[in-house]
Structures are given as structure tokens and as C-alpha cells.
Enzyme design. Structure first.
Site, short mmCIF file in Angstrom:
data_model
loop_
_atom_site.label_atom_id
_atom_site.label_comp_id
_atom_site.label_asym_id
_atom_site.label_seq_id
_atom_site.Cartn_x
_atom_site.Cartn_y
_atom_site.Cartn_z
N GLY A 227 43.28 47.56 11.51
CA GLY A 227 44.28 47.73 10.46
C GLY A 227 44.25 49.05 9.71
N ASN B 20 45.96 51.84 10.48
CA ASN B 20 47.36 52.30 10.33
C ASN B 20 48.11 51.43 9.32
OD1 ASN B 20 48.20 54.63 12.13
ND2 ASN B 20 46.97 53.39 13.53
N HIS C 29 51.61 54.74 19.08
CA HIS C 29 50.80 54.77 20.30
C HIS C 29 50.00 56.08 20.31
CE1 HIS C 29 49.69 53.78 24.40
NE2 HIS C 29 49.99 55.02 24.75
N ALA D 74 45.50 61.80 12.71
CA ALA D 74 46.91 62.22 12.75
C ALA D 74 47.84 61.01 12.65
CB ALA D 74 47.18 62.99 14.04
C1 GRF Z 1 45.75 52.87 17.00
O1 GRF Z 1 45.13 53.89 17.71
C2 GRF Z 1 47.18 52.68 17.44
O2 GRF Z 1 47.80 53.86 17.81
C3 GRF Z 1 47.03 51.79 18.63
O3 GRF Z 1 46.00 50.89 18.30
C4 GRF Z 1 45.14 51.51 17.34
C5 GRF Z 1 45.12 50.59 16.15
O4 GRF Z 1 44.19 51.00 15.18
N1 GRF Z 1 48.29 51.15 18.95
P1 GRF Z 1 44.25 50.38 13.72
O5 GRF Z 1 44.17 48.87 13.89
O6 GRF Z 1 45.54 50.80 13.10
O7 GRF Z 1 43.06 50.91 13.02
#
Ligand code: GRF
Length: 219
Positions: free
Chosen positions: A13, A15, A110, A174
Site C-alpha cells: 500500500g 502507492n 505499473h 518515482a
Molecule cells: C508497485 O510497484 C506498483 O507499480 C505495482 O505493484 C507495486 C505495489 O506496491 N503494480 P505498493 O503496494 O503500492 O507499495
């Protein structure tokens, strides 16, 4: 009126937290209405609750089919009055019907510069391909995995000693900048899906949808 956002997660989590924190700014055009995880007890759920966000588990294991699971997710999103969906490390493939219903209103991030390196372990795919520049992409979700129209991208360098882990970490830094910017564009109606591509409208600053290695140096 701020757009109401539902965030779909399956794990850490980070992001999700970047979106929650960005949405706290008074002028931000979106607010986080609900977080939904398909897995119980993941760190992201705890983090969402600590941030004061409604966090629900819709465990995919409790449903016989993909469609049944999607229907339950949809009901939770509607209950929360969600306008836009953000997938953030959500590890479920959706039914085409769900993706179609939310077309133009559902984003994913992604960790590659799409259309290169779709699917699993994109950072390792980038290393294996020997690219010098890697990055991340925010795109609208379509039924085809990691193939939807691109809203925004951020590039980072691939360094000589990189492992998949060090590269993933640089890309993740990023990601945390890019996803809030991309959501801002979509929520404000400045990035719109038209004819299968994303059109940028208004006085959109290039730094809001394209982050270059120079801009992200020191990440
Ligand atoms: C991120 O690298 C996102 O791009 C990919 O899965 C990962 C999730 O990380 N789809 P988080 O759960 O947001 O830390």
C-alpha cells in the site's frame, strides 16, 4: 466537487498512501472514499485505517467466480459513492465486464515504461533486456493486462550495479510522485480518454505527466 476515489490494493500500500497523502491537500480534485483489499491482514489495510480511511476486505477466496468477486467489489465501490477507481498493487485480473464498465474511470500503475514489460516482474524484465532507462506508467485499465491508454510516465536510469530490488526501489520512488499527479489530471478532467488514447487538456504542465531522469535524479 472533488471526485470520490476507491483504491484497490493487495499488499503493502505505498502507492495507496501516496494518493491518500496527496488527496489531503485542500486544492486536490479528488478525495479517497474507500480502500478495498482482496487480501485480509495486509500492511496496506492497517496503513489505510491509521490514515482514517474506510478500509474493507473483499476476499477473493470467498467467491466462486471472478465475476462474483467483481460484483462484490463493485457493490462496495457504489456503496462508497466512488467516481474513480485506482488500482495500487492490486493483484487480481478483473472480468472484461468490470473493466468495460469502469473504462475511462479506472487507473493502474505499473512499474515499467509501457508498452514494454507488461505482467509480472517488470523490473527483472527490464534488466534482462538491458535497457538504460526504466520507469513507471499510469494508464487507464482495459480488459487486456497492462495495455490500457497511457496517462503519464516517469523515467529513471538503470544503473550498472542494479538488481531487480534496487531498480524496483528507484522506480517506486518515482511511482509515489507520478500516481498523485496522474490522478490529479484525471480527476480535474485534464486527461481524458478519447478514441482509445488519452488527450491532455488545458494548461497541463509537462512535469505533470512526464517525469524525466533529470527531474527524478536523486530519487
Ligand atoms: C508497485 O510497484 C506498483 O507499480 C505495482 O505493484 C507495486 C505495489 O506496491 N503494480 P505498493 O503496494 O503500492 O507499495
Amino acid at each position: 466537487m472533488k471526485k470520490r476515489v476507491g483504491i484497490l490494493i493487495s499488499g503493502r500500500g505505498s502507492n495507496m498512501m501516496a494518493l491518500i497523502e496527496a488527496a489531503r491537500a485542500p486544492g486536490y480534485p479528488a478525495e479517497v472514499a474507500v480502500v478495498i483489499s482482496n487480501r485480509p491482514d495486509v500492511p496496506g489495510m492497517q496503513r489505510a485505517r491509521e490514515a482514517g480511511i474506510k478500509a474493507l476486505v473483499v476476499d477473493h477466496k470467498g467467491f466462486a467466480t471472478r465475476e462474483d468477486f467483481d460484483t462484490a467489489v463493485e457493490a462496495a465501490l457504489r456503496e462508497a459513492g466512488v467516481d474513480l477507481v485506482c488500482q495500487a498493487g492490486f493483484m487480481r485480473i478483473q472480468s472484461a465486464a468490470f473493466a468495460d464498465r469502469w473504462l475511462g474511470r479506472q487507473l493502474n500503475i505499473h512499474p515499467s515504461l509501457l508498452p514494454s514489460f507488461r505482467g509480472l516482474r517488470p523490473q527483472q524484465q527490464a534488466l534482462d533486456a538491458g535497457v538504460r532507462i526504466a520507469g513507471c506508467t499510469v494508464h487507464f485499465v482495459t480488459a487486456e493486462l497492462d495495455a490500457g491508454p497511457i496517462v503519464a510516465q516517469a523515467a529513471v536510469p538503470v544503473l550498472p550495479d542494479d538488481t531487480a530490488e534496487t531498480l524496483a526501489e528507484r522506480i517506486l520512488t518515482a511511482e509515489h510522485k507520478l500516481y498523485p499527479l496522474a490522478l490529479q489530471l484525471v480527476a480535474a478532467g485534464e486527461a481524458v480518454l478519447e478514441g482509445g488514447r488519452v488527450v491532455l487538456r488545458g494548461s497541463v504542465n509537462q512535469q505533470d505527466w512526464l517525469i524525466s531522469p533529470a527531474a527524478s535524479a536523486g530519487c
